[in-house]
Design a protein around this motif. Structure first.
Motif, PDB file in Angstrom:
ATOM      1  N   VAL A  44       7.622  38.792  41.533  1.00  0.00           N
ATOM      2  CA  VAL A  44       7.430  38.119  40.250  1.00  0.00           C
ATOM      3  C   VAL A  44       7.622  39.169  39.161  1.00  0.00           C
ATOM      4  CG1 VAL A  44       5.917  36.706  38.819  1.00  0.00           C
ATOM      5  CG2 VAL A  44       5.779  36.549  41.315  1.00  0.00           C
ATOM      6  N   ALA A  45       8.514  38.888  38.215  1.00  0.00           N
ATOM      7  CA  ALA A  45       8.871  39.857  37.191  1.00  0.00           C
ATOM      8  C   ALA A  45       9.069  39.146  35.854  1.00  0.00           C
ATOM      9  CB  ALA A  45      10.149  40.602  37.602  1.00  0.00           C
ATOM     10  N   ASP A  46       9.466  39.907  34.837  1.00  0.00           N
ATOM     11  CA  ASP A  46       9.775  39.376  33.498  1.00  0.00           C
ATOM     12  C   ASP A  46       8.595  38.590  32.922  1.00  0.00           C
ATOM     13  OD1 ASP A  46      11.243  38.891  31.218  1.00  0.00           O
ATOM     14  OD2 ASP A  46      12.296  37.159  32.044  1.00  0.00           O
ATOM     15  N   PHE A  47       7.458  39.258  32.816  1.00  0.00           N
ATOM     16  CA  PHE A  47       6.234  38.578  32.365  1.00  0.00           C
ATOM     17  C   PHE A  47       6.184  38.357  30.862  1.00  0.00           C
ATOM     18  CE2 PHE A  47       4.967  40.414  36.442  1.00  0.00           C
ATOM     19  CZ  PHE A  47       4.283  39.357  37.012  1.00  0.00           C
ATOM     20  N   ARG A  48       6.890  39.162  30.084  1.00  0.00           N
ATOM     21  CA  ARG A  48       6.743  39.070  28.630  1.00  0.00           C
ATOM     22  C   ARG A  48       7.573  37.957  27.993  1.00  0.00           C
ATOM     23  NH1 ARG A  48       6.344  44.983  25.734  1.00  0.00           N
ATOM     24  NH2 ARG A  48       5.238  46.116  27.359  1.00  0.00           N
ATOM     25  N   SER A  49       8.708  37.618  28.584  1.00  0.00           N
ATOM     26  CA  SER A  49       9.685  36.780  27.889  1.00  0.00           C
ATOM     27  C   SER A  49       9.154  35.397  27.536  1.00  0.00           C
ATOM     28  CB  SER A  49      10.957  36.642  28.739  1.00  0.00           C
ATOM     29  OG  SER A  49      11.630  37.869  28.822  1.00  0.00           O
ATOM     30  N   ARG A  50       8.359  34.781  28.433  1.00  0.00           N
ATOM     31  CA  ARG A  50       7.901  33.429  28.145  1.00  0.00           C
ATOM     32  C   ARG A  50       6.939  33.411  26.962  1.00  0.00           C
ATOM     33  NH1 ARG A  50       7.365  28.278  30.536  1.00  0.00           N
ATOM     34  NH2 ARG A  50       7.109  26.941  28.705  1.00  0.00           N
ATOM     35  N   ASP A  51       6.114  34.433  26.848  1.00  0.00           N
ATOM     36  CA  ASP A  51       5.204  34.506  25.715  1.00  0.00           C
ATOM     37  C   ASP A  51       5.989  34.639  24.407  1.00  0.00           C
ATOM     38  OD1 ASP A  51       2.166  35.063  24.956  1.00  0.00           O
ATOM     39  OD2 ASP A  51       3.414  36.443  23.797  1.00  0.00           O
ATOM     40  N   ILE A  52       7.032  35.454  24.399  1.00  0.00           N
ATOM     41  CA  ILE A  52       7.855  35.601  23.199  1.00  0.00           C
ATOM     42  C   ILE A  52       8.577  34.301  22.884  1.00  0.00           C
ATOM     43  CG2 ILE A  52       9.942  36.732  22.316  1.00  0.00           C
ATOM     44  CD1 ILE A  52       8.920  39.341  23.381  1.00  0.00           C
ATOM     45  N   ALA A  53       9.054  33.613  23.919  1.00  0.00           N
ATOM     46  CA  ALA A  53       9.712  32.318  23.695  1.00  0.00           C
ATOM     47  C   ALA A  53       8.758  31.316  23.046  1.00  0.00           C
ATOM     48  CB  ALA A  53      10.238  31.771  25.017  1.00  0.00           C
ATOM     49  N   GLY A 111       1.465  38.137  49.557  1.00  0.00           N
ATOM     50  CA  GLY A 111       1.861  36.966  48.783  1.00  0.00           C
ATOM     51  C   GLY A 111       3.006  37.263  47.846  1.00  0.00           C
ATOM     52  N   SER A 112       2.911  38.326  47.064  1.00  0.00           N
ATOM     53  CA  SER A 112       3.983  38.678  46.137  1.00  0.00           C
ATOM     54  C   SER A 112       3.760  40.076  45.593  1.00  0.00           C
ATOM     55  CB  SER A 112       4.055  37.686  44.963  1.00  0.00           C
ATOM     56  OG  SER A 112       2.896  37.768  44.159  1.00  0.00           O
ATOM     57  N   VAL A 113       4.819  40.587  44.986  1.00  0.00           N
ATOM     58  CA  VAL A 113       4.776  41.838  44.237  1.00  0.00           C
ATOM     59  C   VAL A 113       4.962  41.483  42.768  1.00  0.00           C
ATOM     60  CG1 VAL A 113       5.887  44.060  43.797  1.00  0.00           C
ATOM     61  CG2 VAL A 113       5.728  43.183  46.143  1.00  0.00           C
ATOM     62  N   GLY A 114       4.002  41.847  41.931  1.00  0.00           N
ATOM     63  CA  GLY A 114       4.149  41.686  40.488  1.00  0.00           C
ATOM     64  C   GLY A 114       4.599  42.996  39.885  1.00  0.00           C
ATOM     65  N   VAL A 115       5.720  42.982  39.175  1.00  0.00           N
ATOM     66  CA  VAL A 115       6.288  44.223  38.641  1.00  0.00           C
ATOM     67  C   VAL A 115       6.668  44.028  37.179  1.00  0.00           C
ATOM     68  CG1 VAL A 115       8.585  43.632  39.566  1.00  0.00           C
ATOM     69  CG2 VAL A 115       8.056  46.005  38.943  1.00  0.00           C
ATOM     70  N   LEU A 129      -3.309  38.311  49.144  1.00  0.00           N
ATOM     71  CA  LEU A 129      -2.902  39.716  49.081  1.00  0.00           C
ATOM     72  C   LEU A 129      -1.708  39.854  48.137  1.00  0.00           C
ATOM     73  CD1 LEU A 129      -3.096  40.638  52.877  1.00  0.00           C
ATOM     74  CD2 LEU A 129      -4.731  41.257  51.094  1.00  0.00           C
ATOM     75  N   HIS A 130      -1.863  40.692  47.129  1.00  0.00           N
ATOM     76  CA  HIS A 130      -0.790  40.883  46.150  1.00  0.00           C
ATOM     77  C   HIS A 130      -0.685  42.349  45.771  1.00  0.00           C
ATOM     78  CE1 HIS A 130      -0.073  36.569  45.315  1.00  0.00           C
ATOM     79  NE2 HIS A 130      -1.334  36.477  45.696  1.00  0.00           N
ATOM     80  N   ILE A 131       0.538  42.753  45.453  1.00  0.00           N
ATOM     81  CA  ILE A 131       0.830  44.116  45.031  1.00  0.00           C
ATOM     82  C   ILE A 131       1.196  44.096  43.558  1.00  0.00           C
ATOM     83  CG2 ILE A 131       2.597  45.928  45.198  1.00  0.00           C
ATOM     84  CD1 ILE A 131       2.545  45.490  48.244  1.00  0.00           C
ATOM     85  N   GLY A 132       0.715  45.077  42.819  1.00  0.00           N
ATOM     86  CA  GLY A 132       1.093  45.255  41.427  1.00  0.00           C
ATOM     87  C   GLY A 132       1.750  46.601  41.225  1.00  0.00           C
ATOM     88  N   LEU A 133       2.840  46.628  40.446  1.00  0.00           N
ATOM     89  CA  LEU A 133       3.571  47.860  40.156  1.00  0.00           C
ATOM     90  C   LEU A 133       3.703  48.011  38.644  1.00  0.00           C
ATOM     91  CD1 LEU A 133       6.547  47.502  42.693  1.00  0.00           C
ATOM     92  CD2 LEU A 133       4.393  48.740  43.054  1.00  0.00           C
ATOM     93  N   MET A 134       3.469  49.203  38.156  1.00  0.00           N
ATOM     94  CA  MET A 134       3.580  49.455  36.724  1.00  0.00           C
ATOM     95  C   MET A 134       4.206  50.813  36.467  1.00  0.00           C
ATOM     96  SD  MET A 134       3.127  48.381  33.688  1.00  0.00           S
ATOM     97  CE  MET A 134       3.103  49.047  32.014  1.00  0.00           C
ATOM     98  N   SER A 135       5.279  50.829  35.703  1.00  0.00           N
ATOM     99  CA  SER A 135       5.832  52.084  35.183  1.00  0.00           C
ATOM    100  C   SER A 135       5.837  51.934  33.664  1.00  0.00           C
ATOM    101  CB  SER A 135       7.243  52.336  35.721  1.00  0.00           C
ATOM    102  OG  SER A 135       8.101  51.229  35.511  1.00  0.00           O
TER     103      SER A 135
END
Length: 379
Positions: free
Chosen positions: A137-146, A101-105, A11-17
């Protein structure tokens, strides 16, 4: 007899603004054990931003005084709204926080400069974890840019998992503030590609806000009342971004009212505001269609998600630009409401993080290799 609750990790939650800055969409989903398959969407919620927060976030899109403090305060306010959305989802699903399980934001993008090696999604995931008592769980973009990537778009991997077909090539178009496409061939999963095509609703929203004080053009009614101006449309299409090869991504750093006003000045004649709105809709539809025609030739099925799917005028223009041989429909026909797709994507990315599975596609972002995306803020 009570229904058994699925294991916590399913079970996971996703949030998007998103770039439209209107509010937060949230979903609660149950995943299959493989990490990719969504078995059910158990709840969906939307929490609008008050005008004061929207104004604060809009002001942070450009350099200004006391930015660090203003951003920190906006991030705290965002976390409160995110937590409100989580509470609504739990109430709808009749679940307790311990069962999730977690919230992905994603957070709220205020800068996106991959060419300079950074992106900034303002957020306070530690506060969100404290308010919800759920792993965040947050900050999804930074690792791809790294890893040398653009950090966006991240949704094509999710689109492949949820909307891909072994029998036909499909294109999924996400029209939020910025538009992006995911090209999903019928052949191999590795062939999946995608990129930002340019403005989605961002310019139309800004223009109607300037002239009518409304945050968006409901169903495109105002735009449909105007006429597309060929000269302005040519000026807008002359933007070099449209000619860049993928991978590429964009945001408000490029597409904003000053950019539009510069194009209007080059047009050299006064235009009715409704005609400008119609032309902005044509720009969005035309740039999407051009990207599909150039990079996904032969596609017969196009599925649209995001706020743009609710704009009837824009959808008609997109259909016209692609021609009668292409079917343009909402993702609702595939079983996912268009306003839930991006939030579901971040629930999916949170699930991938939990399993330590990659969330990016190097062919999409330009990263050196697949990477596990996100950072954990434990409950």
């Amino acid at each position: 007899m009570p229904v058994a609750t699925p294991p916590k990790s399913l079970l996971h939650i996703g949030l998007m603004s998103g770039t439209s800055l209107d509010g937060v969409d949230g979903v609660l989903a149950r995943f299959g054990a493989d990490g990719d398959r969504i078995e059910a969407t158990l709840a969906a919620a939307y929490v609008p931003f008050p005008e004061s927060l929207r104004a604060d976030l809009m002001a942070l899109q450009a350099a200004g005084p006391n930015e660090i403090e203003r951003e920190a305060q906006a991030a705290n306010a965002l976390a409160v709204h995110y937590a409100d959305c989580v509470r609504q989802l739990l109430a709808q699903g009749a679940l307790d926080a311990v069962e999730i399980g977690s919230v992905g934001v994603h957070g709220q993008t205020i800068r996106h400069r991959p060419e300079l090696g950074f992106t900034r999604q303002t957020n306070n995931p530690a506060l969100l974890a404290e308010l919800c008592d759920i792993d965040v769980v947050a900050d999804f973009r930074s690792r791809d840019i790294a890893a040398g990537g653009q950090g966006a778009p991240l949704v094509p991997a999710f689109h492949r998992a949820v909307f891909g077909s072994p029998d036909q090539q499909r294109v999924v178009v996400n029209i939020g503030g910025i538009s992006n496409i995911s090209i999903l061939p019928a052949r191999t999963a590795d062939a999946t590609s995608g990129f930002d095509t340019g403005p989605g609703n961002v310019l139309m929203d800004a223009w109607i806000k300037l002239h009518h004080g409304r945050n968006y053009d409901a169903n495109g009614h105002w735009g449909a009342s105007g006429r597309v101006h060929a000269g302005l449309l040519a000026q807008l299409h002359d933007e070099p971004f449209f000619r860049l090869p993928p991978p590429k991504s964009s945001g408000r750093d490029l597409f904003h009212l000053d950019w539009l006003h510069a194009a209007l000045a080059r047009t050299g004649e006064p235009l009715a505001p409704a005609d400008v709105q119609a032309t902005l809709a044509a720009l969005t539809a035309g740039s999407i269609a051009q990207a599909i025609t150039t990079h996904a030739a032969g596609t017969e099925k196009v599925y649209v998600c995001g706020g743009g799917a609710e704009n009837g005028f824009l959808m008609r223009l997109l259909q016209q630009a692609l021609g009668a041989g292409v079917s343009v429909e909402s993702t609702a026909v595939l079983g996912v409401a268009p306003n839930q797709v991006e939030a579901l994507a971040f629930a999916w990315l949170a699930r991938r993080f939990e399993l330590r599975l990659p969330g990016n596609l190097p062919a999409v972002t330009g990263a050196r290799a697949p990477r596990v995306l996100g950072a954990l803020y434990p409950a």
